[in-house]
Design a protein around this motif. Sequence first.
Motif, PDB file in Angstrom:
ATOM      1  N   MET A 143      -6.414  -1.849  -2.681  1.00  0.00           N
ATOM      2  CA  MET A 143      -5.734  -0.572  -2.461  1.00  0.00           C
ATOM      3  C   MET A 143      -6.725   0.421  -1.894  1.00  0.00           C
ATOM      4  O   MET A 143      -7.887   0.446  -2.268  1.00  0.00           O
ATOM      5  CB  MET A 143      -5.177  -0.074  -3.799  1.00  0.00           C
ATOM      6  CG  MET A 143      -4.417   1.234  -3.711  1.00  0.00           C
ATOM      7  SD  MET A 143      -3.451   1.531  -5.210  1.00  0.00           S
ATOM      8  CE  MET A 143      -3.301   3.305  -5.166  1.00  0.00           C
ATOM      9  N   ALA A 144      -6.264   1.229  -0.976  1.00  0.00           N
ATOM     10  CA  ALA A 144      -7.094   2.286  -0.415  1.00  0.00           C
ATOM     11  C   ALA A 144      -6.684   3.599  -1.055  1.00  0.00           C
ATOM     12  O   ALA A 144      -5.507   3.849  -1.265  1.00  0.00           O
ATOM     13  CB  ALA A 144      -6.894   2.366   1.090  1.00  0.00           C
ATOM     14  N   PRO A 160      -5.451 -12.618  -2.147  1.00  0.00           N
ATOM     15  CA  PRO A 160      -4.799 -12.959  -0.871  1.00  0.00           C
ATOM     16  C   PRO A 160      -5.280 -12.099   0.301  1.00  0.00           C
ATOM     17  O   PRO A 160      -5.218 -12.530   1.452  1.00  0.00           O
ATOM     18  CB  PRO A 160      -3.309 -12.699  -1.159  1.00  0.00           C
ATOM     19  CG  PRO A 160      -3.184 -12.877  -2.635  1.00  0.00           C
ATOM     20  CD  PRO A 160      -4.466 -12.342  -3.207  1.00  0.00           C
ATOM     21  N   GLN A 161      -5.784 -10.904   0.011  1.00  0.00           N
ATOM     22  CA  GLN A 161      -6.273 -10.040   1.091  1.00  0.00           C
ATOM     23  C   GLN A 161      -7.540 -10.581   1.741  1.00  0.00           C
ATOM     24  O   GLN A 161      -7.922 -10.126   2.822  1.00  0.00           O
ATOM     25  CB  GLN A 161      -6.541  -8.623   0.567  1.00  0.00           C
ATOM     26  CG  GLN A 161      -5.272  -7.891   0.148  1.00  0.00           C
ATOM     27  CD  GLN A 161      -5.590  -6.491  -0.329  1.00  0.00           C
ATOM     28  OE1 GLN A 161      -5.955  -6.299  -1.485  1.00  0.00           O
ATOM     29  NE2 GLN A 161      -5.479  -5.514   0.554  1.00  0.00           N
ATOM     30  N   VAL A 162      -8.202 -11.528   1.071  1.00  0.00           N
ATOM     31  CA  VAL A 162      -9.333 -12.201   1.715  1.00  0.00           C
ATOM     32  C   VAL A 162      -8.967 -13.666   1.999  1.00  0.00           C
ATOM     33  O   VAL A 162      -9.840 -14.508   2.199  1.00  0.00           O
ATOM     34  CB  VAL A 162     -10.638 -12.090   0.888  1.00  0.00           C
ATOM     35  CG1 VAL A 162     -11.071 -10.627   0.787  1.00  0.00           C
ATOM     36  CG2 VAL A 162     -10.499 -12.697  -0.510  1.00  0.00           C
ATOM     37  N   GLY A 183      -2.142   3.956  -0.102  1.00  0.00           N
ATOM     38  CA  GLY A 183      -2.580   3.248   1.090  1.00  0.00           C
ATOM     39  C   GLY A 183      -2.995   1.842   0.723  1.00  0.00           C
ATOM     40  O   GLY A 183      -3.043   1.480  -0.453  1.00  0.00           O
ATOM     41  N   CYS A 184      -3.277   1.035   1.740  1.00  0.00           N
ATOM     42  CA  CYS A 184      -3.623  -0.372   1.496  1.00  0.00           C
ATOM     43  C   CYS A 184      -4.653  -0.798   2.530  1.00  0.00           C
ATOM     44  O   CYS A 184      -4.495  -0.505   3.712  1.00  0.00           O
ATOM     45  CB  CYS A 184      -2.368  -1.237   1.615  1.00  0.00           C
ATOM     46  SG  CYS A 184      -2.685  -3.000   1.414  1.00  0.00           S
ATOM     47  N   LEU A 185      -5.671  -1.504   2.083  1.00  0.00           N
ATOM     48  CA  LEU A 185      -6.706  -1.969   3.014  1.00  0.00           C
ATOM     49  C   LEU A 185      -6.132  -2.945   4.041  1.00  0.00           C
ATOM     50  O   LEU A 185      -6.709  -3.132   5.111  1.00  0.00           O
ATOM     51  CB  LEU A 185      -7.852  -2.636   2.245  1.00  0.00           C
ATOM     52  CG  LEU A 185      -8.653  -1.703   1.332  1.00  0.00           C
ATOM     53  CD1 LEU A 185      -9.682  -2.495   0.521  1.00  0.00           C
ATOM     54  CD2 LEU A 185      -9.355  -0.610   2.130  1.00  0.00           C
ATOM     55  N   SER A 186      -4.985  -3.559   3.732  1.00  0.00           N
ATOM     56  CA  SER A 186      -4.356  -4.493   4.661  1.00  0.00           C
ATOM     57  C   SER A 186      -3.379  -3.811   5.613  1.00  0.00           C
ATOM     58  O   SER A 186      -2.791  -4.474   6.476  1.00  0.00           O
ATOM     59  CB  SER A 186      -3.636  -5.604   3.883  1.00  0.00           C
ATOM     60  OG  SER A 186      -4.584  -6.396   3.194  1.00  0.00           O
ATOM     61  N   GLN A 221      -0.077  -2.040 -10.193  1.00  0.00           N
ATOM     62  CA  GLN A 221       1.194  -2.440  -9.578  1.00  0.00           C
ATOM     63  C   GLN A 221       0.984  -2.890  -8.131  1.00  0.00           C
ATOM     64  O   GLN A 221       1.563  -3.881  -7.685  1.00  0.00           O
ATOM     65  CB  GLN A 221       2.180  -1.267  -9.623  1.00  0.00           C
ATOM     66  CG  GLN A 221       2.600  -0.902 -11.035  1.00  0.00           C
ATOM     67  CD  GLN A 221       3.403   0.387 -11.067  1.00  0.00           C
ATOM     68  OE1 GLN A 221       4.594   0.382 -10.775  1.00  0.00           O
ATOM     69  NE2 GLN A 221       2.777   1.491 -11.430  1.00  0.00           N
ATOM     70  N   HIS A 222       0.137  -2.162  -7.420  1.00  0.00           N
ATOM     71  CA  HIS A 222      -0.154  -2.488  -6.014  1.00  0.00           C
ATOM     72  C   HIS A 222      -0.803  -3.874  -5.903  1.00  0.00           C
ATOM     73  O   HIS A 222      -0.426  -4.685  -5.051  1.00  0.00           O
ATOM     74  CB  HIS A 222      -1.073  -1.397  -5.453  1.00  0.00           C
ATOM     75  CG  HIS A 222      -1.416  -1.548  -4.010  1.00  0.00           C
ATOM     76  ND1 HIS A 222      -0.885  -0.744  -3.029  1.00  0.00           N
ATOM     77  CD2 HIS A 222      -2.237  -2.415  -3.367  1.00  0.00           C
ATOM     78  CE1 HIS A 222      -1.362  -1.116  -1.848  1.00  0.00           C
ATOM     79  NE2 HIS A 222      -2.192  -2.131  -2.033  1.00  0.00           N
ATOM     80  N   GLU A 223      -1.761  -4.150  -6.775  1.00  0.00           N
ATOM     81  CA  GLU A 223      -2.482  -5.429  -6.684  1.00  0.00           C
ATOM     82  C   GLU A 223      -1.606  -6.595  -7.142  1.00  0.00           C
ATOM     83  O   GLU A 223      -1.660  -7.681  -6.548  1.00  0.00           O
ATOM     84  CB  GLU A 223      -3.787  -5.376  -7.497  1.00  0.00           C
ATOM     85  CG  GLU A 223      -4.751  -4.255  -7.108  1.00  0.00           C
ATOM     86  CD  GLU A 223      -5.058  -4.150  -5.627  1.00  0.00           C
ATOM     87  OE1 GLU A 223      -5.001  -5.168  -4.914  1.00  0.00           O
ATOM     88  OE2 GLU A 223      -5.343  -3.023  -5.162  1.00  0.00           O
ATOM     89  N   ASP A 257       1.587  -6.720  -6.827  1.00  0.00           N
ATOM     90  CA  ASP A 257       2.461  -6.929  -5.665  1.00  0.00           C
ATOM     91  C   ASP A 257       1.803  -7.873  -4.664  1.00  0.00           C
ATOM     92  O   ASP A 257       2.444  -8.791  -4.144  1.00  0.00           O
ATOM     93  CB  ASP A 257       2.747  -5.588  -4.966  1.00  0.00           C
ATOM     94  CG  ASP A 257       4.036  -4.927  -5.461  1.00  0.00           C
ATOM     95  OD1 ASP A 257       4.707  -5.495  -6.351  1.00  0.00           O
ATOM     96  OD2 ASP A 257       4.356  -3.830  -4.961  1.00  0.00           O
ATOM     97  N   HIS A 258       0.521  -7.632  -4.361  1.00  0.00           N
ATOM     98  CA  HIS A 258      -0.177  -8.513  -3.414  1.00  0.00           C
ATOM     99  C   HIS A 258      -0.115  -9.967  -3.882  1.00  0.00           C
ATOM    100  O   HIS A 258       0.057 -10.885  -3.079  1.00  0.00           O
ATOM    101  CB  HIS A 258      -1.654  -8.111  -3.285  1.00  0.00           C
ATOM    102  CG  HIS A 258      -1.897  -7.042  -2.263  1.00  0.00           C
ATOM    103  ND1 HIS A 258      -1.531  -7.166  -0.950  1.00  0.00           N
ATOM    104  CD2 HIS A 258      -2.505  -5.837  -2.371  1.00  0.00           C
ATOM    105  CE1 HIS A 258      -1.891  -6.070  -0.282  1.00  0.00           C
ATOM    106  NE2 HIS A 258      -2.481  -5.243  -1.118  1.00  0.00           N
ATOM    107  N   LEU A 259      -0.276 -10.182  -5.184  1.00  0.00           N
ATOM    108  CA  LEU A 259      -0.278 -11.554  -5.707  1.00  0.00           C
ATOM    109  C   LEU A 259       1.107 -12.189  -5.604  1.00  0.00           C
ATOM    110  O   LEU A 259       1.240 -13.412  -5.610  1.00  0.00           O
ATOM    111  CB  LEU A 259      -0.770 -11.567  -7.155  1.00  0.00           C
ATOM    112  CG  LEU A 259      -2.170 -10.956  -7.364  1.00  0.00           C
ATOM    113  CD1 LEU A 259      -2.578 -11.055  -8.824  1.00  0.00           C
ATOM    114  CD2 LEU A 259      -3.211 -11.619  -6.474  1.00  0.00           C
TER     115      LEU A 259
HETATM  116 ZN    ZN Z   1      -3.186  -3.385  -0.735  1.00  0.00          ZN
END
Ligand code: ZN
Length: 195
Positions: A1-2, A65-67, A104-107, A146-148, A150-152
């Motif tokens: 998350m950004a 998953p972002q990496v 925001g999101c780094l992705s 919650q944001h992280e 969600d990524h999973l």
């Molecule tokens: Zn994100």
Amino acid sequence: MARANVTGHSTSLTGMAPYGIRVVGDPVLRQPAAPVTEIDGRLARLAEDMIVTMHEAPGIGLAAPQVGVQKRLFVYDLHDGDGAHVVVNPVITETRGEWVYEEGCLSVPGLAWEIVRPKEVHLTGRDLDGKELSFEADELLARLFQHEVDHLDGVLLLERLDDDQRRQAKRALRDQVLATEGAGERRRLRLPGRG
Ligand code: ZN
């Protein structure tokens, strides 16, 4: 998350981030990650590399998953003096209230939206020693969890936008693609449809 309200950060071009961060359009961000079955040295090394990547981005949270790694773990660091943390196999067991935060999101680089989500969550998981973790989190930490998670689950914050925000996101992402096409990069952007 950004953290959306941090601007003007300069990141070094000679940084040593072990991973590149996958961005929207990469199918790996749309796939649910598999539970971690073994907490071992390899996983600890992955978490360590993710922390370096998150710090260099800079961001306050990063999910595997972002990496490009389809495993259920994330790292975070709120820069509150408490250092970086790792949560393996996180599960949100309870949510309460509502809270608006510019997320925001780094992705999804360079973009942020005011998004409503529960204000408090209870999250469980394990640390790198296999010890059970249990958090009562509020506001920013609850939002990050919650944001992280969600990524999973293969969910990007774009799926949490309202109709107006979604239209604006599509325009902004289209502009980003046009801007990068000159460099020979063509990505098909697929925004989540309604329903
Ligand atoms: Zn994100």
